[in-house]
Scaffold this motif. Sequence first.
Motif, mmCIF file in Angstrom:
data_model
loop_
_atom_site.group_PDB
_atom_site.id
_atom_site.type_symbol
_atom_site.label_atom_id
_atom_site.label_comp_id
_atom_site.label_asym_id
_atom_site.label_seq_id
_atom_site.Cartn_x
_atom_site.Cartn_y
_atom_site.Cartn_z
ATOM 1 N N LEU A 93 0.855 -1.203 0.000
ATOM 2 C CA LEU A 93 0.000 0.000 0.000
ATOM 3 C C LEU A 93 0.884 1.244 0.000
ATOM 4 O O LEU A 93 2.040 1.193 0.431
ATOM 5 C CB LEU A 93 -0.880 0.024 1.258
ATOM 6 N N SER A 94 0.346 2.357 -0.447
ATOM 7 C CA SER A 94 1.087 3.626 -0.380
ATOM 8 C C SER A 94 1.042 4.158 1.053
ATOM 9 O O SER A 94 0.302 3.630 1.895
ATOM 10 C CB SER A 94 0.456 4.651 -1.333
ATOM 11 N N GLY A 95 1.809 5.220 1.301
ATOM 12 C CA GLY A 95 1.792 5.851 2.614
ATOM 13 C C GLY A 95 0.383 6.296 2.985
ATOM 14 O O GLY A 95 -0.109 6.024 4.088
ATOM 15 N N GLU A 114 -6.920 16.312 5.608
ATOM 16 C CA GLU A 114 -6.322 16.160 6.943
ATOM 17 C C GLU A 114 -5.096 15.239 6.875
ATOM 18 O O GLU A 114 -4.085 15.479 7.539
ATOM 19 C CB GLU A 114 -7.357 15.602 7.939
ATOM 20 N N ILE A 115 -5.208 14.184 6.058
ATOM 21 C CA ILE A 115 -4.068 13.267 5.914
ATOM 22 C C ILE A 115 -2.894 13.999 5.259
ATOM 23 O O ILE A 115 -1.744 13.895 5.712
ATOM 24 C CB ILE A 115 -4.477 12.010 5.109
ATOM 25 N N GLU A 116 -3.179 14.787 4.220
ATOM 26 C CA GLU A 116 -2.111 15.573 3.568
ATOM 27 C C GLU A 116 -1.448 16.509 4.574
ATOM 28 O O GLU A 116 -0.231 16.664 4.597
ATOM 29 C CB GLU A 116 -2.683 16.390 2.403
ATOM 30 N N GLN A 117 -2.268 17.140 5.406
ATOM 31 C CA GLN A 117 -1.711 18.080 6.399
ATOM 32 C C GLN A 117 -0.792 17.375 7.384
ATOM 33 O O GLN A 117 0.256 17.900 7.754
ATOM 34 C CB GLN A 117 -2.838 18.773 7.160
ATOM 35 N N ALA A 118 -1.198 16.158 7.810
ATOM 36 C CA ALA A 118 -0.350 15.400 8.745
ATOM 37 C C ALA A 118 0.964 15.029 8.059
ATOM 38 O O ALA A 118 2.042 15.105 8.665
ATOM 39 C CB ALA A 118 -1.068 14.153 9.229
ATOM 40 N N ARG A 129 4.020 10.060 -1.523
ATOM 41 C CA ARG A 129 2.849 9.757 -0.694
ATOM 42 C C ARG A 129 1.915 8.726 -1.304
ATOM 43 O O ARG A 129 1.246 7.990 -0.586
ATOM 44 C CB ARG A 129 2.081 11.056 -0.395
ATOM 45 N N HIS A 130 1.878 8.699 -2.653
ATOM 46 C CA HIS A 130 0.981 7.743 -3.323
ATOM 47 C C HIS A 130 1.755 6.598 -3.969
ATOM 48 O O HIS A 130 1.209 5.853 -4.762
ATOM 49 C CB HIS A 130 0.083 8.472 -4.336
ATOM 50 N N ARG A 131 3.033 6.510 -3.624
ATOM 51 C CA ARG A 131 3.854 5.392 -4.113
ATOM 52 C C ARG A 131 3.828 4.259 -3.102
ATOM 53 O O ARG A 131 3.638 4.489 -1.900
ATOM 54 C CB ARG A 131 5.306 5.863 -4.260
ATOM 55 N N SER A 132 4.091 3.046 -3.611
ATOM 56 C CA SER A 132 4.088 1.878 -2.737
ATOM 57 C C SER A 132 5.144 2.008 -1.634
ATOM 58 O O SER A 132 6.284 2.414 -1.881
ATOM 59 C CB SER A 132 4.327 0.650 -3.612
ATOM 60 N N LEU A 133 4.741 1.656 -0.426
ATOM 61 C CA LEU A 133 5.604 1.822 0.744
ATOM 62 C C LEU A 133 6.851 0.935 0.684
ATOM 63 O O LEU A 133 7.850 1.199 1.352
ATOM 64 C CB LEU A 133 4.794 1.484 1.997
ATOM 65 N N SER A 134 6.779 -0.117 -0.154
ATOM 66 C CA SER A 134 7.933 -1.027 -0.233
ATOM 67 C C SER A 134 9.186 -0.292 -0.722
ATOM 68 O O SER A 134 10.301 -0.756 -0.496
ATOM 69 C CB SER A 134 7.622 -2.215 -1.136
ATOM 70 N N ASN A 135 9.002 0.865 -1.383
ATOM 71 C CA ASN A 135 10.167 1.629 -1.845
ATOM 72 C C ASN A 135 10.567 2.753 -0.887
ATOM 73 O O ASN A 135 11.429 3.557 -1.215
ATOM 74 C CB ASN A 135 9.886 2.240 -3.220
#
Length: 239
Positions: A93-95, A114-118, A129-135
């Motif tokens: 999944l992405s961040g 709200e997620i963007e702000q955090a 932010r929208h890339r796979s977390l594996s990277n």
Amino acid sequence: MPKDILKASSLTVSFSDHTVLNQVDFAVKQGEVFALLGGNGAGKSTALKTFLGTVSPTSGDAFVLDMSVKKDINTIRKNIAYLPESVTLYGHLSGVENIQYFLSLGGISRTENEIEQALNRVALQSDARHRSLSNYSKGMRQKTAIALALLREAPVLFLDEPTSGLDPSAIDEFNQLIARLSSQGTTVFMVTHDVYGACQIAHRIGLLHNGNIVGMFERGNQDAIDTEAVHSAFSKRDL
Ligand SMILES: Nc1ncnc2c1ncn2[C@@H]1O[C@H](COP(=O)(O)OP(=O)(O)OP(=O)(O)O)[C@@H](O)[C@H]1O
Ligand SMILES: [Mg+2]
């Protein structure tokens, strides 16, 4: 005077006949960054886990916001966020998706804004932010996990060895983030064996050895805690 947010009161934890924490007392005030410092096996993670309710006191008690871990652990868990040493998020999944997923598990809904702000607050780069977390690098995973903690709006943050495996610039960023959160009122409890890191970030350091707090070091008005003094106390105990 800020109030005590965390308190260990004659906190004792034994595993079979091995006493890991022996009548430990300390308190952490609102907005304070408190570091429990000690060698491997000193009982740091055990102390932290007592506040999370995954280890029970053998005697004594631990309190979060005046609630006892023995009586009110479910309410306590709603008010705390925990960053384990290795952050467990999903690689496929992405961040942003990880954050959405874990928030939904906790029954919390937050808007994309709200997620963007955090994620802005923890300074995770936008293109990731929208890339796979594996990277993601370790530092980026940690930022994602801290953003998740922020979105849960937990007033207390628990961190286990938060800077291990981070490079110096990621550590600087992390320290700045913790300082910002603390100045905004978040209380931070961290455990570490890194003397230098603890001195950089903590308002107060408790030195844990053989199940007891054997030293307490406090930052002056302007000055960070003296690394040499802490290092010397730590290594003397390590002999
Ligand atoms: N569930 C458990 N059952 C039995 N013994 C345990 C348990 N958890 C911890 N211990 C013991 O308690 C002692 C303290 O462990 P703890 O993990 O709290 O140390 P630590 O200070 O966090 O060390 P490190 O720096 O290596 O992470 C160790 O001797 C460990 O073996
Ligand atoms: Mg540990």
